[in-house]
Design a protein around this motif. Structure first.
Motif, PDB file in Angstrom:
ATOM      1  N   THR A   1       0.850  -1.183   0.000  1.00 13.65           N
ATOM      2  CA  THR A   1       0.000   0.000   0.000  1.00 13.65           C
ATOM      3  C   THR A   1       0.891   1.240   0.000  1.00 13.65           C
ATOM      4  O   THR A   1       2.104   1.154   0.207  1.00 13.65           O
ATOM      5  CB  THR A   1      -0.893   0.026   1.248  1.00 13.65           C
ATOM      6  OG1 THR A   1      -0.054   0.110   2.402  1.00 13.65           O
ATOM      7  CG2 THR A   1      -1.766  -1.210   1.334  1.00 13.65           C
ATOM      8  N   ARG A   2       0.290   2.394  -0.225  1.00 13.11           N
ATOM      9  CA  ARG A   2       1.076   3.641  -0.242  1.00 13.11           C
ATOM     10  C   ARG A   2       1.755   3.860   1.109  1.00 13.11           C
ATOM     11  O   ARG A   2       2.914   4.253   1.172  1.00 13.11           O
ATOM     12  CB  ARG A   2       0.182   4.824  -0.578  1.00 13.11           C
ATOM     13  CG  ARG A   2       0.928   6.143  -0.641  1.00 13.11           C
ATOM     14  CD  ARG A   2       0.066   7.269  -1.109  1.00 13.11           C
ATOM     15  NE  ARG A   2      -0.413   7.122  -2.464  1.00 13.11           N
ATOM     16  CZ  ARG A   2       0.272   7.485  -3.544  1.00 13.11           C
ATOM     17  NH1 ARG A   2       1.458   8.010  -3.424  1.00 13.11           N
ATOM     18  NH2 ARG A   2      -0.241   7.323  -4.744  1.00 13.11           N
ATOM     19  N   ARG A   3       1.042   3.586   2.195  1.00 16.58           N
ATOM     20  CA  ARG A   3       1.615   3.767   3.531  1.00 16.58           C
ATOM     21  C   ARG A   3       2.812   2.838   3.745  1.00 16.58           C
ATOM     22  O   ARG A   3       3.842   3.248   4.288  1.00 16.58           O
ATOM     23  CB  ARG A   3       0.534   3.512   4.573  1.00 16.58           C
ATOM     24  CG  ARG A   3       0.994   3.776   5.979  1.00 16.58           C
ATOM     25  CD  ARG A   3      -0.141   3.642   6.953  1.00 16.58           C
ATOM     26  NE  ARG A   3       0.337   3.909   8.301  1.00 16.58           N
ATOM     27  CZ  ARG A   3      -0.394   3.821   9.372  1.00 16.58           C
ATOM     28  NH1 ARG A   3      -1.662   3.490   9.277  1.00 16.58           N
ATOM     29  NH2 ARG A   3       0.103   4.064  10.553  1.00 16.58           N
ATOM     30  N   GLU A   4       2.675   1.577   3.361  1.00 20.51           N
ATOM     31  CA  GLU A   4       3.791   0.635   3.495  1.00 20.51           C
ATOM     32  C   GLU A   4       4.978   1.080   2.649  1.00 20.51           C
ATOM     33  O   GLU A   4       6.131   1.001   3.088  1.00 20.51           O
ATOM     34  CB  GLU A   4       3.351  -0.770   3.061  1.00 20.51           C
ATOM     35  CG  GLU A   4       2.381  -1.429   3.993  1.00 20.51           C
ATOM     36  CD  GLU A   4       1.816  -2.720   3.438  1.00 20.51           C
ATOM     37  OE1 GLU A   4       1.396  -3.555   4.261  1.00 20.51           O
ATOM     38  OE2 GLU A   4       1.789  -2.896   2.210  1.00 20.51           O
ATOM     39  N   LEU A   5       4.700   1.549   1.442  1.00 18.55           N
ATOM     40  CA  LEU A   5       5.768   1.990   0.549  1.00 18.55           C
ATOM     41  C   LEU A   5       6.526   3.178   1.139  1.00 18.55           C
ATOM     42  O   LEU A   5       7.760   3.213   1.106  1.00 18.55           O
ATOM     43  CB  LEU A   5       5.173   2.346  -0.814  1.00 18.55           C
ATOM     44  CG  LEU A   5       6.170   2.590  -1.940  1.00 18.55           C
ATOM     45  CD1 LEU A   5       6.991   1.351  -2.211  1.00 18.55           C
ATOM     46  CD2 LEU A   5       5.426   3.024  -3.185  1.00 18.55           C
ATOM     47  N   VAL A   6       5.789   4.135   1.709  1.00 16.08           N
ATOM     48  CA  VAL A   6       6.433   5.292   2.343  1.00 16.08           C
ATOM     49  C   VAL A   6       7.267   4.833   3.535  1.00 16.08           C
ATOM     50  O   VAL A   6       8.399   5.294   3.737  1.00 16.08           O
ATOM     51  CB  VAL A   6       5.364   6.330   2.755  1.00 16.08           C
ATOM     52  CG1 VAL A   6       5.957   7.408   3.648  1.00 16.08           C
ATOM     53  CG2 VAL A   6       4.733   6.960   1.519  1.00 16.08           C
ATOM     54  N   THR A   7       6.739   3.900   4.321  1.00 18.63           N
ATOM     55  CA  THR A   7       7.468   3.387   5.476  1.00 18.63           C
ATOM     56  C   THR A   7       8.754   2.688   5.047  1.00 18.63           C
ATOM     57  O   THR A   7       9.834   2.940   5.606  1.00 18.63           O
ATOM     58  CB  THR A   7       6.584   2.409   6.277  1.00 18.63           C
ATOM     59  OG1 THR A   7       5.404   3.083   6.684  1.00 18.63           O
ATOM     60  CG2 THR A   7       7.317   1.875   7.493  1.00 18.63           C
TER      61      THR A   7
END
Length: 82
Positions: free
Chosen positions: A44-50
């Motif tokens: 997900t976008r959040r996982e990718l940013v993390t």
């Protein structure tokens, strides 16, 4: 070729008389690639940013450590030989 076998397994299969495999055509290859990419669980976008943030922080920490060790060794060498 990557499908060739070595050792005992190759000796056992020599006498079976299997026909040689045909090469995969470009269209079939693309279809297989698309099929495999559909199986991938994309982050997900959040996982990718993390993941990106953790990777960048790790790289910056390593750059700092290597730079510090390099600077320390440089100063030590200049003290001994300079």
């Amino acid at each position: 070729m990557a499908t060739e076998m070595r050792g005992e397994a190759a000796e056992k299969d020599e006498g079976k008389g299997k026909p040689a495999r045909k090469r995969t055509g470009p269209a079939l290859f693309v279809r297989q690639v698309v099929s495999e990419l559909r199986k991938v669980i994309w982050p997900t976008r959040r996982e990718l940013v993390t993941y990106t943030t953790v990777s960048l922080v790790f790289v910056l920490v390593m750059v700092g450590i290597v730079s510090g060790v390099d600077w320390g060794l440089q100063k030590g060498i200049y003290q001994i030989f300079g």
